[in-house]
Scaffold this motif. Structure first.
Motif, PDB file in Angstrom:
ATOM      1  N   LYS A  38      12.002-106.237  70.902  1.00 46.55           N
ATOM      2  CA  LYS A  38      13.382-106.629  71.226  1.00 46.55           C
ATOM      3  C   LYS A  38      14.346-106.166  70.124  1.00 46.55           C
ATOM      4  CE  LYS A  38      14.176-110.796  73.723  1.00 46.55           C
ATOM      5  NZ  LYS A  38      14.908-110.307  74.864  1.00 46.55           N
ATOM      6  N   SER A  39      13.874-106.229  68.869  1.00 49.59           N
ATOM      7  CA  SER A  39      14.723-105.809  67.742  1.00 49.59           C
ATOM      8  C   SER A  39      15.113-104.345  67.889  1.00 49.59           C
ATOM      9  CB  SER A  39      13.983-105.981  66.409  1.00 49.59           C
ATOM     10  OG  SER A  39      13.573-107.309  66.258  1.00 49.59           O
ATOM     11  N   GLU A  40      14.182-103.523  68.372  1.00 50.38           N
ATOM     12  CA  GLU A  40      14.465-102.083  68.504  1.00 50.38           C
ATOM     13  C   GLU A  40      15.679-101.838  69.409  1.00 50.38           C
ATOM     14  OE1 GLU A  40      13.344 -99.606  66.881  1.00 50.38           O
ATOM     15  OE2 GLU A  40      11.572-100.475  65.938  1.00 50.38           O
ATOM     16  N   THR A  41      15.796-102.629  70.463  1.00 46.21           N
ATOM     17  CA  THR A  41      16.951-102.404  71.359  1.00 46.21           C
ATOM     18  C   THR A  41      18.244-102.735  70.611  1.00 46.21           C
ATOM     19  OG1 THR A  41      16.876-104.609  72.318  1.00 46.21           O
ATOM     20  CG2 THR A  41      15.625-102.911  73.463  1.00 46.21           C
ATOM     21  N   TYR A  42      18.179-103.720  69.723  1.00 42.08           N
ATOM     22  CA  TYR A  42      19.390-104.065  68.958  1.00 42.08           C
ATOM     23  C   TYR A  42      19.673-103.068  67.835  1.00 42.08           C
ATOM     24  CZ  TYR A  42      19.910-108.193  71.747  1.00 42.08           C
ATOM     25  OH  TYR A  42      20.111-109.031  72.818  1.00 42.08           O
ATOM     26  N   ALA A  79      25.018-111.184  63.581  1.00 39.19           N
ATOM     27  CA  ALA A  79      24.152-111.224  64.768  1.00 39.19           C
ATOM     28  C   ALA A  79      24.750-112.163  65.815  1.00 39.19           C
ATOM     29  CB  ALA A  79      22.747-111.676  64.387  1.00 39.19           C
ATOM     30  N   GLY A  80      25.153-113.353  65.376  1.00 40.40           N
ATOM     31  CA  GLY A  80      25.733-114.320  66.310  1.00 40.40           C
ATOM     32  C   GLY A  80      27.002-113.776  66.946  1.00 40.40           C
ATOM     33  N   MET A 304      17.847-103.526  59.486  1.00 38.75           N
ATOM     34  CA  MET A 304      16.932-104.176  60.433  1.00 38.75           C
ATOM     35  C   MET A 304      17.174-105.684  60.487  1.00 38.75           C
ATOM     36  SD  MET A 304      15.500-101.756  61.736  1.00 38.75           S
ATOM     37  CE  MET A 304      16.397-100.314  61.222  1.00 38.75           C
ATOM     38  N   GLY A 305      17.670-106.236  59.381  1.00 38.84           N
ATOM     39  CA  GLY A 305      17.923-107.682  59.327  1.00 38.84           C
ATOM     40  C   GLY A 305      18.874-108.134  60.424  1.00 38.84           C
ATOM     41  N   ARG A 309      17.682-110.446  63.687  1.00 35.60           N
ATOM     42  CA  ARG A 309      18.304-111.774  63.919  1.00 35.60           C
ATOM     43  C   ARG A 309      18.937-111.831  65.297  1.00 35.60           C
ATOM     44  NH1 ARG A 309      18.465-111.061  57.758  1.00 35.60           N
ATOM     45  NH2 ARG A 309      16.713-112.438  57.327  1.00 35.60           N
ATOM     46  N   MET A 310      19.444-110.689  65.764  1.00 29.94           N
ATOM     47  CA  MET A 310      19.952-110.653  67.153  1.00 29.94           C
ATOM     48  C   MET A 310      18.793-110.868  68.128  1.00 29.94           C
ATOM     49  SD  MET A 310      22.696-107.531  66.786  1.00 29.94           S
ATOM     50  CE  MET A 310      23.601-107.626  68.320  1.00 29.94           C
ATOM     51  N   ALA A 311      17.669-110.219  67.852  1.00 29.27           N
ATOM     52  CA  ALA A 311      16.506-110.348  68.747  1.00 29.27           C
ATOM     53  C   ALA A 311      16.002-111.795  68.779  1.00 29.27           C
ATOM     54  CB  ALA A 311      15.393-109.407  68.284  1.00 29.27           C
TER      55      ALA A 311
END
Ligand code: NCD
Length: 329
Positions: A38-42, A79-80, A304-305, A309-311
């Motif tokens: 999921k992080s990769e998409t973000y 992220a929020g 990446m952080g 955090r978005m993921a």
């Protein structure tokens, strides 16, 4: 008597089944892989001009930080906001904590304002888990004492996977103040779950009792410990958690345990260098290595952080009350 029909299998299996993210402990390899994917998409979304989506539209995220932070607090805020939430930042400075209010009373007060997510950093190990029992919203541990820092381990894992193409089978050295480091504890667990081999390298005073039961190889000599490593993760001396002196002097510490090119030679020729920050240049890491983008992934870790955090927020949002799938919540 007719046996009851077996319960119908859910159409899409739950991939992150928890309300909170309190630690890496208790997560499965599948759940971790789900968060990393999921992080990769973000990562891709964050490299575009428009970085926003509406997954948390109408939701409120409170950043509650009882300890200092640059990267973690800012990246949770970004992220929020990128996911459409209203974000409020609270620190112990300037709050009623300074007037003697307890952690639980502060949490209950914030809870009464109906936040959807609380992101909490606290100097006591276990404080975030305790707080999570007293509130009705989702809670993310942004670091509790020397216990866990799960989003740091997840962002480190994404960074490693992007540079090395995998985690399984890699040899990772975590060097420095293992004793006081929540980053080390979360990383050791995640790397073991995901099939990497972990070494810790530090003077005996900075290795926790029972370290070998944590699924790591313990080394006190950088040259031996770094031999053959794919990843070299450096940690700061957490002097704020030290009572008394754990190392003879900073210059002696650098001489034996600071990462310089000479010691890095012992690792694999393509070994990558990581550091969660904040760095103390000239103490645990030589300043040239820190800035050498052919070896150091430190800036990538920060990037990446935000994505991780978005993921995590995205994954937790599926379990928030009144979640409507595909409705731009
Ligand atoms: C770490 C932390 O707070 O545990 N920092 C961070 O979140 N990037 C490491 C540290 O403070 O040394």
């Amino acid at each position: 008597m007719i046996a009851p029909a077996p319960a119908a299998k859910a159409a899409s299996p739950e991939r992150y089944p928890h309300r909170d993210l309190l630690g890496i402990e208790g997560l499965t390899a599948e759940q971790i892989a789900y968060l990393l994917d999921k992080s990769e998409t973000y990562v891709a979304q964050n490299r575009q001009v428009d970085k926003r989506s509406a997954i948390l539209r109408g939701r409120t995220l409170v950043n509650l930080f009882f300890e200092s932070s640059t990267r973690t607090r800012t990246s949770f805020e970004l992220a929020g906001k990128r996911l459409g939430a209203d974000v409020i930042n609270m620190s112990a400075e300037g709050s009623s904590i300074k007037k003697g209010e307890t952690l639980i009373d502060t949490a209950m007060t914030l809870n009464a304002m109906h936040p959807d997510v609380l992101v909490v950093r606290h100097q006591e190990s276990g404080a975030v888990a305790l707080l999570s029992k007293k509130v009705s919203c989702a809670v993310i541990n942004a670091g509790d004492g020397s216990h866990e820092h799960p989003t740091q381990a997840l962002l480190d894992a994404v960074t490693i996977r992007r540079r090395k193409g995998k985690i399984r089978g890699l040899l990772v050295a975590i060097c420095g103040d293992i004793l006081h480091s929540r980053v080390a504890r979360s990383n050791i667990q995640l790397l073991n779950i995901m099939g990497a081999r972990v070494r810790v390298i530090a003077p005996p005073t900075l290795i926790p009792a029972g370290a070998s039961q944590m699924g790591v190889e313990v080394h006190h000599d950088m040259r031996k410990g770094l031999a053959g490593c794919d990843v070299v993760m450096m940690l700061r001396l957490q002097s704020e958690r030290m009572q008394g002196s754990f190392v003879p002097s900073v210059s002696e510490y650098f001489h034996f345990y600071g990462l310089d090119y000479e010691k890095l030679e012992y690792a694999k020729p393509d070994a990558m260098v990581m550091h969660p920050g904040p760095m103390n240049r000239g103490v645990e890491i030589d300043t040239e290595i820190a800035d050498d983008i052919s070896r150091s992934a430190i800036a990538e870790q920060v990037e990446m952080g935000v994505a991780v955090r978005m993921a995590v927020l995205d994954a937790l949002s599926e379990r928030l009350p009144n979640f409507v799938p595909g409705n731009g919540n």
